[in-house]
Design a protein around this motif. Sequence first.
Motif, PDB file in Angstrom:
ATOM      1  N   VAL A  61       0.839  -1.187   0.000  1.00 60.27           N
ATOM      2  CA  VAL A  61       0.000   0.000   0.000  1.00 60.27           C
ATOM      3  C   VAL A  61       0.876   1.240   0.000  1.00 60.27           C
ATOM      4  CG1 VAL A  61      -1.751   1.284   1.255  1.00 60.27           C
ATOM      5  CG2 VAL A  61      -1.857  -1.212   1.160  1.00 60.27           C
ATOM      6  N   MET A  62       0.501   2.172  -0.866  1.00 57.90           N
ATOM      7  CA  MET A  62       1.254   3.417  -0.931  1.00 57.90           C
ATOM      8  C   MET A  62       0.284   4.574  -1.054  1.00 57.90           C
ATOM      9  SD  MET A  62       4.206   4.613  -3.633  1.00 57.90           S
ATOM     10  CE  MET A  62       5.318   3.332  -3.041  1.00 57.90           C
ATOM     11  N   VAL A  63       0.526   5.634  -0.273  1.00 55.47           N
ATOM     12  CA  VAL A  63      -0.290   6.854  -0.312  1.00 55.47           C
ATOM     13  C   VAL A  63       0.589   7.983  -0.836  1.00 55.47           C
ATOM     14  CG1 VAL A  63      -1.707   8.487   0.978  1.00 55.47           C
ATOM     15  CG2 VAL A  63      -1.673   6.057   1.637  1.00 55.47           C
ATOM     16  N   THR A  64       0.054   8.717  -1.801  1.00 51.50           N
ATOM     17  CA  THR A  64       0.765   9.863  -2.349  1.00 51.50           C
ATOM     18  C   THR A  64      -0.133  11.088  -2.248  1.00 51.50           C
ATOM     19  OG1 THR A  64       1.943   8.454  -3.908  1.00 51.50           O
ATOM     20  CG2 THR A  64       1.947  10.821  -4.356  1.00 51.50           C
ATOM     21  N   VAL A  65       0.365  12.175  -1.670  1.00 48.88           N
ATOM     22  CA  VAL A  65      -0.377  13.430  -1.582  1.00 48.88           C
ATOM     23  C   VAL A  65       0.244  14.435  -2.551  1.00 48.88           C
ATOM     24  CG1 VAL A  65      -0.951  15.401  -0.113  1.00 48.88           C
ATOM     25  CG2 VAL A  65      -1.116  13.071   0.786  1.00 48.88           C
ATOM     26  N   SER A  66      -0.618  15.166  -3.242  1.00 42.60           N
ATOM     27  CA  SER A  66      -0.115  16.231  -4.108  1.00 42.60           C
ATOM     28  C   SER A  66      -1.011  17.452  -3.958  1.00 42.60           C
ATOM     29  CB  SER A  66      -0.075  15.756  -5.571  1.00 42.60           C
ATOM     30  OG  SER A  66      -1.383  15.425  -6.020  1.00 42.60           O
ATOM     31  N   THR A  86       4.193  27.090   9.295  1.00 46.07           N
ATOM     32  CA  THR A  86       4.200  25.981   8.341  1.00 46.07           C
ATOM     33  C   THR A  86       3.565  24.786   9.030  1.00 46.07           C
ATOM     34  OG1 THR A  86       6.186  26.802   7.260  1.00 46.07           O
ATOM     35  CG2 THR A  86       5.625  24.495   6.900  1.00 46.07           C
ATOM     36  N   PHE A  87       2.515  24.201   8.366  1.00 46.55           N
ATOM     37  CA  PHE A  87       1.711  23.176   9.003  1.00 46.55           C
ATOM     38  C   PHE A  87       1.666  21.925   8.129  1.00 46.55           C
ATOM     39  CE2 PHE A  87       0.110  27.423  10.040  1.00 46.55           C
ATOM     40  CZ  PHE A  87       0.379  27.447  11.406  1.00 46.55           C
ATOM     41  N   THR A  88       1.543  20.755   8.788  1.00 49.82           N
ATOM     42  CA  THR A  88       1.563  19.477   8.084  1.00 49.82           C
ATOM     43  C   THR A  88       0.154  18.900   7.988  1.00 49.82           C
ATOM     44  OG1 THR A  88       3.802  19.019   8.868  1.00 49.82           O
ATOM     45  CG2 THR A  88       2.514  17.141   8.071  1.00 49.82           C
ATOM     46  N   VAL A  89      -0.240  18.548   6.739  1.00 46.94           N
ATOM     47  CA  VAL A  89      -1.543  17.944   6.470  1.00 46.94           C
ATOM     48  C   VAL A  89      -1.296  16.521   5.981  1.00 46.94           C
ATOM     49  CG1 VAL A  89      -3.710  18.116   5.199  1.00 46.94           C
ATOM     50  CG2 VAL A  89      -2.462  20.193   5.841  1.00 46.94           C
ATOM     51  N   THR A  90      -1.950  15.518   6.614  1.00 39.89           N
ATOM     52  CA  THR A  90      -1.650  14.106   6.346  1.00 39.89           C
ATOM     53  C   THR A  90      -2.884  13.369   5.840  1.00 39.89           C
ATOM     54  OG1 THR A  90       0.056  14.102   8.045  1.00 39.89           O
ATOM     55  CG2 THR A  90      -0.808  11.951   7.371  1.00 39.89           C
ATOM     56  N   ALA A  91      -2.652  12.463   4.853  1.00 43.33           N
ATOM     57  CA  ALA A  91      -3.681  11.540   4.372  1.00 43.33           C
ATOM     58  C   ALA A  91      -3.267  10.143   4.777  1.00 43.33           C
ATOM     59  CB  ALA A  91      -3.826  11.630   2.860  1.00 43.33           C
ATOM     60  N   PRO A 124      -3.680   1.714   7.866  1.00 44.22           N
ATOM     61  CA  PRO A 124      -3.360   2.980   8.527  1.00 44.22           C
ATOM     62  C   PRO A 124      -1.872   3.215   8.748  1.00 44.22           C
ATOM     63  CG  PRO A 124      -5.218   1.911   9.595  1.00 44.22           C
ATOM     64  CD  PRO A 124      -4.646   0.918   8.644  1.00 44.22           C
ATOM     65  N   ALA A 125      -1.075   2.173   8.513  1.00 44.54           N
ATOM     66  CA  ALA A 125       0.370   2.386   8.664  1.00 44.54           C
ATOM     67  C   ALA A 125       0.942   3.157   7.480  1.00 44.54           C
ATOM     68  CB  ALA A 125       1.090   1.040   8.819  1.00 44.54           C
ATOM     69  N   ASN A 126       0.162   3.239   6.419  1.00 47.48           N
ATOM     70  CA  ASN A 126       0.633   3.926   5.215  1.00 47.48           C
ATOM     71  C   ASN A 126      -0.045   5.280   5.128  1.00 47.48           C
ATOM     72  OD1 ASN A 126       2.387   1.994   3.434  1.00 47.48           O
ATOM     73  ND2 ASN A 126       0.736   0.728   4.291  1.00 47.48           N
ATOM     74  N   LYS A 127       0.742   6.320   4.982  1.00 48.45           N
ATOM     75  CA  LYS A 127       0.244   7.698   4.935  1.00 48.45           C
ATOM     76  C   LYS A 127       1.228   8.559   4.170  1.00 48.45           C
ATOM     77  CE  LYS A 127       0.206   7.555   9.351  1.00 48.45           C
ATOM     78  NZ  LYS A 127      -0.037   7.883  10.779  1.00 48.45           N
ATOM     79  N   ALA A 128       0.765   9.757   3.840  1.00 46.64           N
ATOM     80  CA  ALA A 128       1.639  10.731   3.178  1.00 46.64           C
ATOM     81  C   ALA A 128       1.182  12.114   3.597  1.00 46.64           C
ATOM     82  CB  ALA A 128       1.578  10.572   1.660  1.00 46.64           C
ATOM     83  N   SER A 129       2.093  13.107   3.507  1.00 43.62           N
ATOM     84  CA  SER A 129       1.795  14.448   4.016  1.00 43.62           C
ATOM     85  C   SER A 129       2.177  15.529   3.017  1.00 43.62           C
ATOM     86  CB  SER A 129       2.543  14.685   5.334  1.00 43.62           C
ATOM     87  OG  SER A 129       2.169  13.729   6.297  1.00 43.62           O
ATOM     88  N   ALA A 130       1.606  16.717   3.274  1.00 43.92           N
ATOM     89  CA  ALA A 130       1.969  17.927   2.539  1.00 43.92           C
ATOM     90  C   ALA A 130       2.297  19.009   3.547  1.00 43.92           C
ATOM     91  CB  ALA A 130       0.824  18.372   1.636  1.00 43.92           C
ATOM     92  N   SER A 131       3.218  19.862   3.190  1.00 47.74           N
ATOM     93  CA  SER A 131       3.642  20.958   4.072  1.00 47.74           C
ATOM     94  C   SER A 131       3.087  22.257   3.511  1.00 47.74           C
ATOM     95  CB  SER A 131       5.170  21.003   4.144  1.00 47.74           C
ATOM     96  OG  SER A 131       5.588  22.046   5.002  1.00 47.74           O
ATOM     97  N   ILE A 132       2.248  22.933   4.318  1.00 48.77           N
ATOM     98  CA  ILE A 132       1.586  24.159   3.875  1.00 48.77           C
ATOM     99  C   ILE A 132       2.112  25.337   4.696  1.00 48.77           C
ATOM    100  CG2 ILE A 132      -0.603  25.315   3.455  1.00 48.77           C
ATOM    101  CD1 ILE A 132      -0.222  22.724   1.872  1.00 48.77           C
ATOM    102  N   THR A 133       2.602  26.340   3.986  1.00 48.82           N
ATOM    103  CA  THR A 133       3.091  27.554   4.640  1.00 48.82           C
ATOM    104  C   THR A 133       2.004  28.611   4.608  1.00 48.82           C
ATOM    105  OG1 THR A 133       5.369  27.079   4.020  1.00 48.82           O
ATOM    106  CG2 THR A 133       4.835  29.361   4.594  1.00 48.82           C
ATOM    107  N   VAL A 134       1.641  29.129   5.770  1.00 48.94           N
ATOM    108  CA  VAL A 134       0.624  30.180   5.873  1.00 48.94           C
ATOM    109  C   VAL A 134       1.343  31.497   6.098  1.00 48.94           C
ATOM    110  CG1 VAL A 134      -1.387  31.025   7.115  1.00 48.94           C
ATOM    111  CG2 VAL A 134      -1.072  28.551   6.782  1.00 48.94           C
TER     112      VAL A 134
END
Length: 605
Positions: A195-200, A253-258, A264-274
Amino acid sequence: MKLIVPLLIGALAACTDPDSGPVTVTPKTVTVKAGEKTTLNASVKDAKDPRVLWSVEGGDSHGTISSSGVYTAPAEAGTYTVVATNAVDTSKKDTATVKVEAVQAPTVIVKVTPEAVTIGQGTATDLTAEVSGSSITAVQWAVEGGDENGIVSSAGRYTAPNRAGTFTVTATSVADPTKKASASVTVEPVVVGAVMVTVSPTSGSTTWGGTVQLTAEVTGTNNLAVLWSVEGGDANGYVSSTGVYHAPNKTGTFTVTATSVADPANKASASITVEPVVVEAVVVAVSPKTGTVAQDAAFSLSVQVTGTNNHAVQWAVEGGDDNGTVSSTGVYRAPRRMGTFTVTATSVADPTKSDSATLTVGPFVPPAVTVSVTPKTATVDQGNSVDLAADVTGSSVVAVTWTVEGGAANGTVTSTGRYTAPNKPGTYTVTATSVANAASKDSAVITVPVAGTVKYVDPTGTGWRLVRNASLSSGNTLVLDLVGPTGQSGRGADLTLGLDADTASWSTVDGTEYVANGGYDLGAAPQLLKSAVKGSTLSVGVYQKGAPAHAYNGALLSVALTVKATAETPAGAVVPLNVLKAHALPASGSLQAISVAVGTITTAQ
């Protein structure tokens, strides 16, 4: 003596109404549905008074019947007796048997589609239920076994549990809970590979209160669902189930995760700068700076904010709502009083920056009331009607008052705009005046044409008559044929006719003669055919020599007249036509005076 008295009494009773005979009801048997009606007939033999009295044995619970024999069945099925009794002699009656059948309620049928479907764990599918046989189409959805087997919404959206299996979702009719239908939902086991999660995108930026759209792609499993979260909780913003990140009103800068639902062991994140809202020298400019507006009217203001990427403003009226109100888009609604009032726009980015407009509220100006009548023109025959309509704008009071210029002599108009023309030609004006503003009005011009044709009603009977020749008559010219008594014959006839010179005149039938032969054998010239006009009197005659008598089986001779179509000739006017004298020469015998019937001549459009 004791035997004779009863016999006499019986004889007298039988003679009270010798014309009142037995009663017969038809039909004798009839079948109807509960609550329906049927008509029964009753006749009284040899009766001067045919009336009967209708009744239903057992009273109204067995149905009712009107005085004219209309039977209304009760709601309960059964066999009932209807009685018709002689109104004069109540000892005479007859009955009919009515079989009342129960009304079968329609069968309710529930159908669920699709009947079978396969989905992944934690995913959803939409089911639909169709109900026939009832006006109530609502259903109650349920999952057999309860929530551990999935849940279903009131609209039929089924969400699978996080386990494999085959589950039953049922729709039950609200109208008839005994009627239901189901769908079989197969929830597949999770196929777990790598299983692989990719966030874009993996990174992004926005300003305070801004948003960033993120997407998550899951591979290695047929369960593609993810759970979104923001590291640190809502203080660092929040993310919707569709991946839309909403930034907080702070910098960082905040981290958003899917996180994969399947693994549930597989996840990916994005880094958002406010980033902070850029504030330079904020300038607020309202335009126009001044304006004049009527009481209770609207005035639009616009605002331009520079020096920041947050262009929002807060509008306000100095002194509160008593001085008017202003919408979030800058539309000012004036109060119902005169005065000068200030409307201000304040920057949301920098509340120390604002700008104002000064608006003068003048006297109340009533709206411009406009009346429009349709149609604007119309042509209507004398005595006929046309419907007019009035559209009122600029006022909530849309009523109008209708009038005819010149009064009732020129026609009448109802309060709803129906104009009825007078019995005279001309051009007439019909006006609609606003009730809200009597200065606002509009009109229609109605043309009533002069009489242009003539109508003739043939006389009745089988004797001597003047009847209309339909093929030769046209417009305002009328051609009349003389016809004789049925079954007789003759050798000729003559007429002397009189007209009203003011309304009509005599015309030639064929362009040369005032009379045309229709049925006599005139032979070679000289022919015995004559016609002459003197003033409004026409004299014509047609006679044959030597030939056999002609049977009266059609037109014997014809004459023509023309109705004067002038502005003074109203539609429906009677044109007098008189037979001053008339003779006929029968098959045998000498010339005889005859009586000729004349129809009615009237003018028409």
